[in-house]
Design a protein around this motif. Sequence first.
Motif, short mmCIF file in Angstrom:
data_model
loop_
_atom_site.label_atom_id
_atom_site.label_comp_id
_atom_site.label_asym_id
_atom_site.label_seq_id
_atom_site.Cartn_x
_atom_site.Cartn_y
_atom_site.Cartn_z
N ARG A 45 53.82 37.77 -10.45
CA ARG A 45 52.66 37.43 -9.63
C ARG A 45 51.44 38.26 -10.03
O ARG A 45 50.32 37.76 -10.08
CB ARG A 45 52.98 37.62 -8.15
N LYS A 46 51.67 39.53 -10.33
CA LYS A 46 50.58 40.43 -10.73
C LYS A 46 49.96 39.94 -12.04
O LYS A 46 48.75 39.86 -12.18
CB LYS A 46 51.11 41.85 -10.90
N LYS A 47 50.81 39.62 -13.01
CA LYS A 47 50.31 39.14 -14.30
C LYS A 47 49.62 37.78 -14.15
O LYS A 47 48.58 37.54 -14.77
CB LYS A 47 51.45 39.05 -15.31
N LEU A 60 42.39 32.31 -22.18
CA LEU A 60 43.10 31.89 -20.97
C LEU A 60 44.37 31.09 -21.27
O LEU A 60 45.45 31.42 -20.78
CB LEU A 60 42.16 31.08 -20.08
N TYR A 61 44.26 30.07 -22.08
CA TYR A 61 45.42 29.20 -22.33
C TYR A 61 46.54 29.93 -23.07
O TYR A 61 47.72 29.73 -22.77
CB TYR A 61 44.99 27.93 -23.07
N SER A 62 46.18 30.77 -24.01
CA SER A 62 47.23 31.50 -24.74
C SER A 62 47.91 32.51 -23.81
O SER A 62 49.13 32.71 -23.90
CB SER A 62 46.66 32.20 -25.97
N LYS A 66 51.90 32.56 -22.84
CA LYS A 66 52.72 33.77 -22.97
C LYS A 66 53.44 34.09 -21.67
O LYS A 66 54.63 34.40 -21.67
CB LYS A 66 51.85 34.98 -23.37
N LEU A 67 52.73 33.98 -20.57
CA LEU A 67 53.34 34.26 -19.26
C LEU A 67 54.47 33.28 -18.96
O LEU A 67 55.54 33.67 -18.50
CB LEU A 67 52.29 34.22 -18.15
N HIS A 72 60.02 32.26 -18.05
CA HIS A 72 60.68 30.95 -17.96
C HIS A 72 62.01 31.04 -17.20
O HIS A 72 62.28 30.24 -16.31
CB HIS A 72 60.89 30.37 -19.35
N GLU A 73 62.82 32.00 -17.55
CA GLU A 73 64.14 32.14 -16.92
C GLU A 73 64.02 32.54 -15.44
O GLU A 73 64.81 32.10 -14.61
CB GLU A 73 65.01 33.15 -17.68
#
Length: 118
Positions: A45-47, A60-62, A66-67, A72-73
């Motif tokens: 949430r912080k990231k 922004l999109y990259s 990455k996030l 994902h898991e």
Amino acid sequence: MERVKLCTEALLDAIKESEVCRNYEAAKKEVEAQPKMRAMLNDFRKKNYAIQNMHQEDELYSEIEKLEKEYHELRKIPVIWNYLQCELDVCRMMQHINLKLAGAVDLDIGDFADVIEW
């Protein structure tokens, strides 16, 4: 002004008693019962918040990609997924309310709207 105060209190009560907020509180309790899971969720949430408030739009999109890959898991864990969905529902409800409130009065800001950071 007294009527506005009373209506504001009624709105606050309605928000707190809404199904959306009740679901969020239940999801929050589930996550809080698992400290490791809560720590992972809060890191995500912080990231996510930091990315949403980036001023460098070209990255922004990259950063979002990455996030998404990094977490994902985490998003596959039902308790986490439920919490994030409930949190999103609360945020959408609050956005809807804020838009309605902001549109209720014409504050005549047209001459300097370009300098306001929305």
